[in-house]
Write a protein that holds these residues in place. Structure first.
Motif, PDB file in Angstrom:
ATOM      1  N   ARG A   1       0.924  -1.070   0.100  1.00  0.00           N
ATOM      2  CA  ARG A   1      -0.020  -0.130  -0.125  1.00  0.00           C
ATOM      3  C   ARG A   1       0.824   1.261   0.010  1.00  0.00           C
ATOM      4  NH1 ARG A   1      -2.793  -3.252   3.685  1.00  0.00           N
ATOM      5  NH2 ARG A   1      -4.895  -3.825   2.957  1.00  0.00           N
ATOM      6  N   THR A   2       2.156   1.096   0.508  1.00  0.00           N
ATOM      7  CA  THR A   2       2.951   2.312   0.675  1.00  0.00           C
ATOM      8  C   THR A   2       3.456   2.700  -0.660  1.00  0.00           C
ATOM      9  OG1 THR A   2       3.425   1.950   3.053  1.00  0.00           O
ATOM     10  CG2 THR A   2       5.030   3.136   1.547  1.00  0.00           C
ATOM     11  N   LEU A   3       3.762   1.685  -1.588  1.00  0.00           N
ATOM     12  CA  LEU A   3       4.365   1.876  -2.768  1.00  0.00           C
ATOM     13  C   LEU A   3       3.340   2.487  -3.571  1.00  0.00           C
ATOM     14  CD1 LEU A   3       6.746   1.553  -4.910  1.00  0.00           C
ATOM     15  CD2 LEU A   3       5.727  -0.573  -5.361  1.00  0.00           C
ATOM     16  N   ILE A   4       2.171   1.944  -3.553  1.00  0.00           N
ATOM     17  CA  ILE A   4       0.982   2.417  -4.279  1.00  0.00           C
ATOM     18  C   ILE A   4       0.556   3.882  -4.236  1.00  0.00           C
ATOM     19  CG2 ILE A   4      -1.531   2.276  -4.935  1.00  0.00           C
ATOM     20  CD1 ILE A   4      -1.114  -0.901  -4.532  1.00  0.00           C
ATOM     21  N   ALA A   5       0.587   4.294  -2.570  1.00  0.00           N
ATOM     22  CA  ALA A   5       0.528   5.482  -2.130  1.00  0.00           C
ATOM     23  C   ALA A   5       1.410   6.553  -2.799  1.00  0.00           C
ATOM     24  CB  ALA A   5       0.255   5.800  -0.670  1.00  0.00           C
ATOM     25  N   ILE A   6       2.924   6.113  -2.863  1.00  0.00           N
ATOM     26  CA  ILE A   6       3.978   7.023  -3.531  1.00  0.00           C
ATOM     27  C   ILE A   6       3.584   7.183  -5.026  1.00  0.00           C
ATOM     28  CG2 ILE A   6       6.384   6.988  -3.858  1.00  0.00           C
ATOM     29  CD1 ILE A   6       6.651   5.518  -1.156  1.00  0.00           C
ATOM     30  N   ALA A   7       3.137   6.122  -5.759  1.00  0.00           N
ATOM     31  CA  ALA A   7       2.938   6.235  -6.973  1.00  0.00           C
ATOM     32  C   ALA A   7       1.593   6.927  -7.371  1.00  0.00           C
ATOM     33  CB  ALA A   7       2.833   4.713  -7.536  1.00  0.00           C
ATOM     34  N   GLN A   8       0.787   7.136  -6.536  1.00  0.00           N
ATOM     35  CA  GLN A   8      -0.317   7.811  -6.666  1.00  0.00           C
ATOM     36  C   GLN A   8      -0.199   9.571  -6.558  1.00  0.00           C
ATOM     37  OE1 GLN A   8      -3.237   6.209  -4.340  1.00  0.00           O
ATOM     38  NE2 GLN A   8      -4.132   4.839  -5.948  1.00  0.00           N
ATOM     39  N   HIS A   9       0.559   9.697  -5.453  1.00  0.00           N
ATOM     40  CA  HIS A   9       0.705  11.009  -4.838  1.00  0.00           C
ATOM     41  C   HIS A   9       2.305  11.589  -5.480  1.00  0.00           C
ATOM     42  CE1 HIS A   9      -2.720  10.794  -2.521  1.00  0.00           C
ATOM     43  NE2 HIS A   9      -2.334   9.738  -2.276  1.00  0.00           N
ATOM     44  N   GLY A  10       3.092  10.894  -5.687  1.00  0.00           N
ATOM     45  CA  GLY A  10       4.503  11.671  -6.285  1.00  0.00           C
ATOM     46  C   GLY A  10       5.200  12.304  -5.269  1.00  0.00           C
ATOM     47  N   SER A  11       5.146  12.133  -3.648  1.00  0.00           N
ATOM     48  CA  SER A  11       5.825  12.504  -2.756  1.00  0.00           C
ATOM     49  C   SER A  11       5.652  11.797  -1.482  1.00  0.00           C
ATOM     50  CB  SER A  11       5.663  13.998  -2.564  1.00  0.00           C
ATOM     51  OG  SER A  11       4.466  14.187  -1.830  1.00  0.00           O
ATOM     52  N   PHE A  12       6.894  11.702  -0.965  1.00  0.00           N
ATOM     53  CA  PHE A  12       6.609  10.966   0.556  1.00  0.00           C
ATOM     54  C   PHE A  12       5.587  11.457   1.502  1.00  0.00           C
ATOM     55  CE2 PHE A  12      10.928   8.358   0.596  1.00  0.00           C
ATOM     56  CZ  PHE A  12      10.420   7.617  -0.494  1.00  0.00           C
ATOM     57  N   ARG A  13       5.923  12.814   1.441  1.00  0.00           N
ATOM     58  CA  ARG A  13       4.943  13.302   2.423  1.00  0.00           C
ATOM     59  C   ARG A  13       3.589  13.435   1.983  1.00  0.00           C
ATOM     60  NH1 ARG A  13       6.160  17.224   6.071  1.00  0.00           N
ATOM     61  NH2 ARG A  13       8.250  17.504   5.479  1.00  0.00           N
ATOM     62  N   ALA A  14       3.128  13.634   0.819  1.00  0.00           N
ATOM     63  CA  ALA A  14       1.551  13.341   0.492  1.00  0.00           C
ATOM     64  C   ALA A  14       1.331  11.997   0.758  1.00  0.00           C
ATOM     65  CB  ALA A  14       1.350  14.025  -1.021  1.00  0.00           C
ATOM     66  N   ALA A  15       2.048  11.045   0.284  1.00  0.00           N
ATOM     67  CA  ALA A  15       1.701   9.497   0.495  1.00  0.00           C
ATOM     68  C   ALA A  15       1.489   9.409   2.004  1.00  0.00           C
ATOM     69  CB  ALA A  15       2.776   8.863  -0.044  1.00  0.00           C
ATOM     70  N   ALA A  16       2.463   9.845   2.814  1.00  0.00           N
ATOM     71  CA  ALA A  16       2.348   9.327   4.230  1.00  0.00           C
ATOM     72  C   ALA A  16       0.879  10.108   4.747  1.00  0.00           C
ATOM     73  CB  ALA A  16       3.686  10.273   5.081  1.00  0.00           C
ATOM     74  N   SER A  17       0.699  11.249   4.467  1.00  0.00           N
ATOM     75  CA  SER A  17      -0.440  12.175   4.846  1.00  0.00           C
ATOM     76  C   SER A  17      -1.875  11.272   4.303  1.00  0.00           C
ATOM     77  CB  SER A  17      -0.500  13.488   4.146  1.00  0.00           C
ATOM     78  OG  SER A  17      -1.647  14.055   4.595  1.00  0.00           O
ATOM     79  N   ALA A  18      -1.617  10.680   3.164  1.00  0.00           N
ATOM     80  CA  ALA A  18      -2.929   9.949   2.705  1.00  0.00           C
ATOM     81  C   ALA A  18      -2.934   8.728   3.379  1.00  0.00           C
ATOM     82  CB  ALA A  18      -2.631   9.658   1.163  1.00  0.00           C
ATOM     83  N   LEU A  19      -1.999   8.077   3.993  1.00  0.00           N
ATOM     84  CA  LEU A  19      -2.142   6.820   4.526  1.00  0.00           C
ATOM     85  C   LEU A  19      -2.073   7.172   6.001  1.00  0.00           C
ATOM     86  CD1 LEU A  19       0.664   4.859   2.829  1.00  0.00           C
ATOM     87  CD2 LEU A  19      -1.844   4.360   2.495  1.00  0.00           C
ATOM     88  N   ASP A  20      -1.995   8.385   6.446  1.00  0.00           N
ATOM     89  CA  ASP A  20      -2.237   8.786   7.926  1.00  0.00           C
ATOM     90  C   ASP A  20      -1.045   8.063   8.823  1.00  0.00           C
ATOM     91  OD1 ASP A  20      -3.019  10.149   9.891  1.00  0.00           O
ATOM     92  OD2 ASP A  20      -4.515   8.751  10.604  1.00  0.00           O
ATOM     93  N   ILE A  21       0.200   8.260   8.161  1.00  0.00           N
ATOM     94  CA  ILE A  21       1.140   7.666   8.707  1.00  0.00           C
ATOM     95  C   ILE A  21       2.281   8.608   9.041  1.00  0.00           C
ATOM     96  CG2 ILE A  21       0.705   5.106   8.566  1.00  0.00           C
ATOM     97  CD1 ILE A  21       2.800   5.073   6.263  1.00  0.00           C
ATOM     98  N   PRO A  22       3.416   8.480   9.899  1.00  0.00           N
ATOM     99  CA  PRO A  22       4.693   9.459   9.773  1.00  0.00           C
ATOM    100  C   PRO A  22       5.280   9.228   8.541  1.00  0.00           C
ATOM    101  CG  PRO A  22       4.227   8.291  11.954  1.00  0.00           C
ATOM    102  CD  PRO A  22       3.541   7.986  11.212  1.00  0.00           C
ATOM    103  N   PRO A  23       6.100  10.116   8.233  1.00  0.00           N
ATOM    104  CA  PRO A  23       7.029   9.814   6.892  1.00  0.00           C
ATOM    105  C   PRO A  23       7.983   8.769   7.084  1.00  0.00           C
ATOM    106  CG  PRO A  23       6.411  12.136   7.142  1.00  0.00           C
ATOM    107  CD  PRO A  23       6.046  11.709   8.418  1.00  0.00           C
ATOM    108  N   THR A  24       8.680   8.838   8.472  1.00  0.00           N
ATOM    109  CA  THR A  24       9.783   7.786   8.814  1.00  0.00           C
ATOM    110  C   THR A  24       9.021   6.510   8.594  1.00  0.00           C
ATOM    111  OG1 THR A  24       8.975   8.131  11.071  1.00  0.00           O
ATOM    112  CG2 THR A  24      10.767   9.376  10.304  1.00  0.00           C
ATOM    113  N   THR A  25       7.642   6.290   9.149  1.00  0.00           N
ATOM    114  CA  THR A  25       7.175   5.058   8.855  1.00  0.00           C
ATOM    115  C   THR A  25       6.824   4.430   7.437  1.00  0.00           C
ATOM    116  OG1 THR A  25       5.836   4.973  10.855  1.00  0.00           O
ATOM    117  CG2 THR A  25       5.161   3.566   9.294  1.00  0.00           C
ATOM    118  N   LEU A  26       6.618   5.420   6.548  1.00  0.00           N
ATOM    119  CA  LEU A  26       6.373   5.449   5.103  1.00  0.00           C
ATOM    120  C   LEU A  26       7.778   5.069   4.499  1.00  0.00           C
ATOM    121  CD1 LEU A  26       4.334   6.925   2.590  1.00  0.00           C
ATOM    122  CD2 LEU A  26       6.762   7.052   2.178  1.00  0.00           C
ATOM    123  N   SER A  27       8.871   5.582   4.931  1.00  0.00           N
ATOM    124  CA  SER A  27      10.040   5.412   4.505  1.00  0.00           C
ATOM    125  C   SER A  27      10.639   3.960   4.893  1.00  0.00           C
ATOM    126  CB  SER A  27      11.293   6.174   4.965  1.00  0.00           C
ATOM    127  OG  SER A  27      10.992   7.599   4.228  1.00  0.00           O
TER     128      SER A  27
END
Length: 296
Positions: free
Chosen positions: A7-33
């Motif tokens: 889900r993380t990879l798909i969110a990054i593909a959809q939003h084009g940035s770590f910050r936006a993907a983390a916000s969409a998934l409601d998780i900290p950027p460190t968790t996304l990374s």
């Protein structure tokens, strides 16, 4: 492999940035990374190219995302269908985004009716906005917006219209005179809702449109505040009809120049375009569509 990592990879593909993907998934950027790194370690391949400004998928990452995204949607749909069929009463959580004015004057009574009818469904509305670029399917199940919408990952159903009308208090018009033509508004105090600083008025009998862009006396990003300012004789406002219905009925406000009108704006209900919609979301969408149609 963990599904959250995919889900993380798909969110990054959809939003084009770590910050936006983390916000969409409601998780900290460190968790996304961390999740992305774990997925790349599991697959033994780099999936995302990172630099100081941009985030993009590698060719392998893009191919992998394209193949996995529909599979993940199918899995989530199957899980939701099984969950729905195992409960006789509709249940689940609804995440909603809506503009303040529409929420106050149109949506809240309908939300109350819906929740009373389905006691096992909960509703969360923590984002009040009419911006067209600040929502995603990962954040909200249903989004309400006023005005034309750009193409997005949401399906957009037009459920009604917002018609703006000119209003002022009778005392204000008695003191300063009632405008007879749009040009007369330039000599009056204008009360504008942000960002509607310019008013477009069209003659009903003709096709003439006049733009009013004189300085405003008050500009607030809240329709009710502008309404109250008009009631308190501070000027003329151009507000949606559903906002001023009660004030017109009570005589606190009155209309003017009925032969001139502001072009109506569509009211949209946006929801997930692809994949399976859980039963409680489908119920809510159908309920709101029918409620708006009945009220119209």
């Amino acid at each position: 492999m963990k599904l959250d990592d995919l889900r993380t990879l798909i969110a990054i593909a959809q939003h084009g940035s770590f910050r936006a993907a983390a916000s969409a998934l409601d998780i900290p950027p460190t968790t996304l990374s961390r999740r992305l790194q774990r997925l790349e370690d599991t697959l033994g391949s780099q999936l995302v190219i990172r630099d100081s400004r941009n985030v993009s998928l590698t060719p392998l990452g893009q191919s992998y995302t394209d193949r996995c995204q529909p599979l993940l949607s199918e899995l989530e749909a199957a899980t939701s269908e099984l969950h729905d069929s195992s409960h006789s009463d509709p249940r689940g959580a609804l995440r909603i985004s809506a503009p303040v004015g529409l929420l106050t004057y149109r949506l809240t009574p309908l939300f109350n009716q819906f929740l009373a009818q389905y006691p096992e469904i909960t509703l969360s509305l923590t984002h009040l906005s009419n911006q067209h670029h600040d929502y995603s399917p990962e954040q909200y199940d249903v989004v309400f917006r006023v005005g034309e919408q750009a193409d997005s990952s949401f399906a957009a159903a037009c459920i009604g219209q917002s018609q703006r009308i000119l209003v002022a208090s009778p005392d204000y018009l008695a003191q300063f005179g009632a405008p007879l033509h749009p040009d007369d508004l330039n000599q009056h105090s204008r009360l504008a809702s942000v960002p509607e600083f310019e008013w477009a008025l069209t003659n009903k009998g003709q096709s003439e449109t006049i733009w009013i862009n004189s300085p405003v006396r008050m500009a607030i990003a809240d329709l009710n505040s502008i309404k109250q300012a008009a009631i308190h004789r501070l000027g003329i406002a151009c507000l949606p009809n559903y906002v001023v219905t009660d004030a017109l009925a009570s005589g606190q406000l009155t209309t003017m120049m009925e032969q001139w009108h502001s072009p109506p704006r569509p009211i949209y209900m946006l929801y997930q375009r692809m994949g399976y919609l859980p039963a409680h979301i489908r119920l809510f969408i159908d309920f709101m569509r029918d409620a708006f149609q009945h009220s119209s």
